[in-house]
Design a protein around this motif. Structure first.
Motif, PDB file in Angstrom:
ATOM      1  N   PRO A 229      86.641 -43.617  78.500  1.00  0.00           N
ATOM      2  CA  PRO A 229      86.528 -43.824  76.918  1.00  0.00           C
ATOM      3  C   PRO A 229      87.560 -42.963  76.277  1.00  0.00           C
ATOM      4  O   PRO A 229      88.622 -42.203  76.852  1.00  0.00           O
ATOM      5  N   GLN A 230      87.867 -43.163  74.750  1.00  0.00           N
ATOM      6  CA  GLN A 230      88.673 -42.691  74.032  1.00  0.00           C
ATOM      7  C   GLN A 230      88.466 -41.171  73.899  1.00  0.00           C
ATOM      8  O   GLN A 230      87.272 -40.608  73.914  1.00  0.00           O
ATOM      9  N   ARG A 231      89.483 -40.254  73.447  1.00  0.00           N
ATOM     10  CA  ARG A 231      89.406 -38.940  72.815  1.00  0.00           C
ATOM     11  C   ARG A 231      88.490 -38.811  71.740  1.00  0.00           C
ATOM     12  O   ARG A 231      88.615 -39.441  71.170  1.00  0.00           O
ATOM     13  N   GLY A 232      87.549 -37.885  71.552  1.00  0.00           N
ATOM     14  CA  GLY A 232      86.653 -37.851  70.692  1.00  0.00           C
ATOM     15  C   GLY A 232      85.187 -38.371  70.989  1.00  0.00           C
ATOM     16  O   GLY A 232      84.166 -37.936  70.260  1.00  0.00           O
ATOM     17  N   ASN A 233      85.312 -39.215  72.213  1.00  0.00           N
ATOM     18  CA  ASN A 233      83.997 -39.545  72.457  1.00  0.00           C
ATOM     19  C   ASN A 233      83.120 -38.651  73.127  1.00  0.00           C
ATOM     20  O   ASN A 233      83.788 -37.680  74.173  1.00  0.00           O
ATOM     21  N   PRO A 234      81.866 -38.342  73.124  1.00  0.00           N
ATOM     22  CA  PRO A 234      81.096 -37.297  73.632  1.00  0.00           C
ATOM     23  C   PRO A 234      81.208 -37.309  75.081  1.00  0.00           C
ATOM     24  O   PRO A 234      80.913 -36.405  75.967  1.00  0.00           O
ATOM     25  N   ILE A 235      81.287 -38.639  75.603  1.00  0.00           N
ATOM     26  CA  ILE A 235      81.338 -38.447  77.169  1.00  0.00           C
ATOM     27  C   ILE A 235      82.582 -38.067  77.820  1.00  0.00           C
ATOM     28  O   ILE A 235      82.534 -37.494  78.739  1.00  0.00           O
ATOM     29  N   ARG A 236      83.523 -38.604  76.994  1.00  0.00           N
ATOM     30  CA  ARG A 236      84.892 -37.890  77.474  1.00  0.00           C
ATOM     31  C   ARG A 236      84.932 -36.333  77.326  1.00  0.00           C
ATOM     32  O   ARG A 236      85.419 -36.070  78.160  1.00  0.00           O
ATOM     33  N   ASP A 237      84.596 -35.731  76.343  1.00  0.00           N
ATOM     34  CA  ASP A 237      84.596 -34.539  75.919  1.00  0.00           C
ATOM     35  C   ASP A 237      83.593 -33.971  77.268  1.00  0.00           C
ATOM     36  O   ASP A 237      84.141 -32.743  77.620  1.00  0.00           O
ATOM     37  N   ARG A 238      82.649 -34.390  77.508  1.00  0.00           N
ATOM     38  CA  ARG A 238      81.786 -33.945  78.782  1.00  0.00           C
ATOM     39  C   ARG A 238      82.415 -33.749  79.978  1.00  0.00           C
ATOM     40  O   ARG A 238      82.341 -32.799  80.701  1.00  0.00           O
ATOM     41  N   LEU A 239      83.191 -35.002  80.188  1.00  0.00           N
ATOM     42  CA  LEU A 239      83.799 -34.997  81.665  1.00  0.00           C
ATOM     43  C   LEU A 239      85.128 -34.172  81.659  1.00  0.00           C
ATOM     44  O   LEU A 239      84.921 -33.338  82.662  1.00  0.00           O
ATOM     45  N   GLU A 240      85.627 -33.972  80.424  1.00  0.00           N
ATOM     46  CA  GLU A 240      86.933 -32.998  80.407  1.00  0.00           C
ATOM     47  C   GLU A 240      86.402 -31.635  80.860  1.00  0.00           C
ATOM     48  O   GLU A 240      87.053 -30.842  81.452  1.00  0.00           O
ATOM     49  N   ASN A 241      85.378 -31.144  79.895  1.00  0.00           N
ATOM     50  CA  ASN A 241      84.784 -29.828  80.133  1.00  0.00           C
ATOM     51  C   ASN A 241      84.359 -29.407  81.249  1.00  0.00           C
ATOM     52  O   ASN A 241      84.427 -28.315  81.865  1.00  0.00           O
ATOM     53  N   GLU A 242      83.630 -30.290  81.972  1.00  0.00           N
ATOM     54  CA  GLU A 242      82.972 -30.102  83.488  1.00  0.00           C
ATOM     55  C   GLU A 242      84.335 -30.126  84.553  1.00  0.00           C
ATOM     56  O   GLU A 242      84.236 -29.338  85.475  1.00  0.00           O
ATOM     57  N   LEU A 243      85.154 -30.946  84.260  1.00  0.00           N
ATOM     58  CA  LEU A 243      86.404 -31.147  85.345  1.00  0.00           C
ATOM     59  C   LEU A 243      87.117 -29.674  85.298  1.00  0.00           C
ATOM     60  O   LEU A 243      87.413 -28.959  86.214  1.00  0.00           O
ATOM     61  N   MET A 244      87.180 -29.214  83.922  1.00  0.00           N
ATOM     62  CA  MET A 244      88.030 -27.838  83.765  1.00  0.00           C
ATOM     63  C   MET A 244      87.179 -26.624  83.984  1.00  0.00           C
ATOM     64  O   MET A 244      87.890 -25.853  84.893  1.00  0.00           O
ATOM     65  N   ARG A 245      85.915 -26.776  83.983  1.00  0.00           N
ATOM     66  CA  ARG A 245      84.932 -25.548  84.305  1.00  0.00           C
ATOM     67  C   ARG A 245      85.058 -25.583  86.016  1.00  0.00           C
ATOM     68  O   ARG A 245      85.102 -24.363  86.584  1.00  0.00           O
ATOM     69  N   ASN A 246      85.373 -26.485  86.635  1.00  0.00           N
ATOM     70  CA  ASN A 246      85.317 -26.751  88.063  1.00  0.00           C
ATOM     71  C   ASN A 246      86.826 -26.560  88.761  1.00  0.00           C
ATOM     72  O   ASN A 246      87.043 -26.830  89.926  1.00  0.00           O
ATOM     73  N   GLY A 247      87.985 -26.464  87.719  1.00  0.00           N
ATOM     74  CA  GLY A 247      89.141 -26.268  88.275  1.00  0.00           C
ATOM     75  C   GLY A 247      89.696 -27.448  88.821  1.00  0.00           C
ATOM     76  O   GLY A 247      90.708 -27.597  89.614  1.00  0.00           O
ATOM     77  N   ILE A 248      89.252 -28.641  88.288  1.00  0.00           N
ATOM     78  CA  ILE A 248      89.916 -29.887  88.852  1.00  0.00           C
ATOM     79  C   ILE A 248      90.753 -30.532  87.897  1.00  0.00           C
ATOM     80  O   ILE A 248      90.280 -30.691  86.497  1.00  0.00           O
ATOM     81  N   ILE A 249      92.023 -30.800  87.999  1.00  0.00           N
ATOM     82  CA  ILE A 249      93.142 -31.343  87.090  1.00  0.00           C
ATOM     83  C   ILE A 249      93.228 -32.892  87.359  1.00  0.00           C
ATOM     84  O   ILE A 249      93.391 -33.102  88.400  1.00  0.00           O
ATOM     85  N   LEU A 250      92.747 -33.717  86.587  1.00  0.00           N
ATOM     86  CA  LEU A 250      93.033 -35.096  86.493  1.00  0.00           C
ATOM     87  C   LEU A 250      94.013 -35.401  85.236  1.00  0.00           C
ATOM     88  O   LEU A 250      93.856 -34.683  84.031  1.00  0.00           O
ATOM     89  N   PRO A 251      95.059 -36.191  85.224  1.00  0.00           N
ATOM     90  CA  PRO A 251      95.992 -36.399  83.994  1.00  0.00           C
ATOM     91  C   PRO A 251      95.245 -37.512  83.108  1.00  0.00           C
ATOM     92  O   PRO A 251      95.702 -38.482  82.761  1.00  0.00           O
ATOM     93  N   LEU A 252      94.240 -36.983  82.671  1.00  0.00           N
ATOM     94  CA  LEU A 252      93.315 -37.978  81.526  1.00  0.00           C
ATOM     95  C   LEU A 252      94.183 -38.250  80.351  1.00  0.00           C
ATOM     96  O   LEU A 252      94.357 -39.234  79.837  1.00  0.00           O
ATOM     97  N   ASP A 253      94.755 -37.044  79.750  1.00  0.00           N
ATOM     98  CA  ASP A 253      95.570 -37.165  78.624  1.00  0.00           C
ATOM     99  C   ASP A 253      96.693 -38.005  78.714  1.00  0.00           C
ATOM    100  O   ASP A 253      97.334 -38.712  77.818  1.00  0.00           O
ATOM    101  N   LYS A 254      97.482 -37.743  79.747  1.00  0.00           N
ATOM    102  CA  LYS A 254      98.713 -38.576  80.036  1.00  0.00           C
ATOM    103  C   LYS A 254      98.638 -39.977  80.548  1.00  0.00           C
ATOM    104  O   LYS A 254      99.432 -41.060  80.056  1.00  0.00           O
ATOM    105  N   SER A 255      97.758 -40.102  81.440  1.00  0.00           N
ATOM    106  CA  SER A 255      97.794 -41.452  82.295  1.00  0.00           C
ATOM    107  C   SER A 255      96.708 -42.485  82.038  1.00  0.00           C
ATOM    108  O   SER A 255      96.509 -43.464  82.535  1.00  0.00           O
TER     109      SER A 255
END
Length: 298
Positions: A196-222
């Motif tokens: 999903p696009q940036r600004g979508n609540p699903i995307r925001d939830r995913l990014e926040n949880e990945l960050m909280r668990n120290g998981i880095i995925l290149p979502l913004d870039k790729s």
């Protein structure tokens, strides 16, 4: 000026019946009570509405001018009262609800059908929109209810948990990751991701949880950003990449021959809530629909 419905109803009834006695019988009141109401109305209007004689009651010119206005006012108020009774008795009404396209297609239709079988005179309008638009439509009053995720810092909206969605990965059946006995989020680091696009609540939830668990995925870039879930599923079917979505799409994805896997470490979930505006009272029909959804899903 303190004109009451009783005064107007008495005036209209006396004018139509031509006698206080007949009017009192029709109103289920005493003749003296009806006479008092007419006298009070004349005092409030500072007008004489009837010429009274021993056996004759006749409208004055002022009374003739006032009568159609009073009759319309009585009819409008009585119609409003009857409408409110019907709404509270659930004999009719309208509910509008916004939901993301997946829930609108795969989850809500059966629930709406069950509700309208119980309350056939209530119309349910279902708006299938992007997740972000759900919050916007509830906030601006375009709809009564929404289905989605309320941001934690949102003070304008109230969310009542309905279901829990789990984040998952949708794969083409011949993708190499399908053969892995266990899939981790870090296994997606080198994949062509779709989501999903940036600004979508699903995307925001995913990014926040990945960050909280120290998981880095290149979502913004790729990650290929797509607005509609059906398009994301179609791109996976076409071999264009791996999709990160939620369990709401499972039935659709598997029906198209795609493989759904839930990554571990960690399991990421999100609450899907019934959303309403904090400062807006729901109509009786909307309250009944909200309560029906909560009972049916839990």
């Amino acid at each position: 000026m303190d004109i009451t419905l009783k005064q107007l109803r008495a005036f209209v009834t006396v004018a139509n019946q031509g006698q206080f006695t007949l009017a009192a019988n029709k109103l289920g009141s005493s003749q003296s009570a009806v006479s008092t109401l007419i006298r009070q109305l004349e005092q409030n209007l500072n007008l004489r509405l009837f010429d009274r004689h021993t056996r004759l009651l006749r409208l004055t010119q002022a009374g003739m001018d006032i009568l159609p206005i009073a009759a319309r006012a009585v009819a409008d108020i009585e119609g409003m009262v009857e409408s409110s009774r019907e709404l509270n008795a659930m004999r009719r009404g309208k509910v509008s609800m916004a939901a993301g396209t997946v829930q609108a297609a795969l989850m809500l239709p059966q629930l709406v059908h069950g509700f309208t079988k119980l309350y056939p005179e209530i119309t349910v309008e279902l708006h299938d929109v992007a997740e972000k638009s759900v919050l916007e439509q509830v906030a601006n009053g375009s709809v009564d209810l929404g289905l989605g995720t309320v941001p934690e810092d949102d003070s304008e909206l109230i969310g009542t948990r309905l279901i829990t969605d789990e984040f998952l990965v949708v794969l083409h059946s011949d993708h190499p990751l399908v053969k892995r006995p266990e899939l981790r989020w870090t296994d997606l680091a080198d994949c062509k991701l779709i989501g999903p696009q940036r600004g979508n609540p699903i995307r925001d939830r995913l990014e926040n949880e990945l960050m909280r668990n120290g998981i880095i995925l290149p979502l913004d870039k790729s990650m290929q950003e797509v607005a509609l879930p059906l398009t994301i599923i179609g791109m996976v079917e076409g071999g264009l990449g791996v999709a990160i979505m939620t369990s709401a799409v499972t039935r659709l994805a598997t029906s198209m021959g795609l493989v759904v896997r839930t990554p571990t470490e960690p399991h990421i979930k999100r609450e899907v809530s019934l959303i309403q505006k904090r400062a807006r009272s729901l109509s009786p029909a909307a309250r009944r629909f909200r309560d029906y959804l909560l009972r049916s899903v839990h």
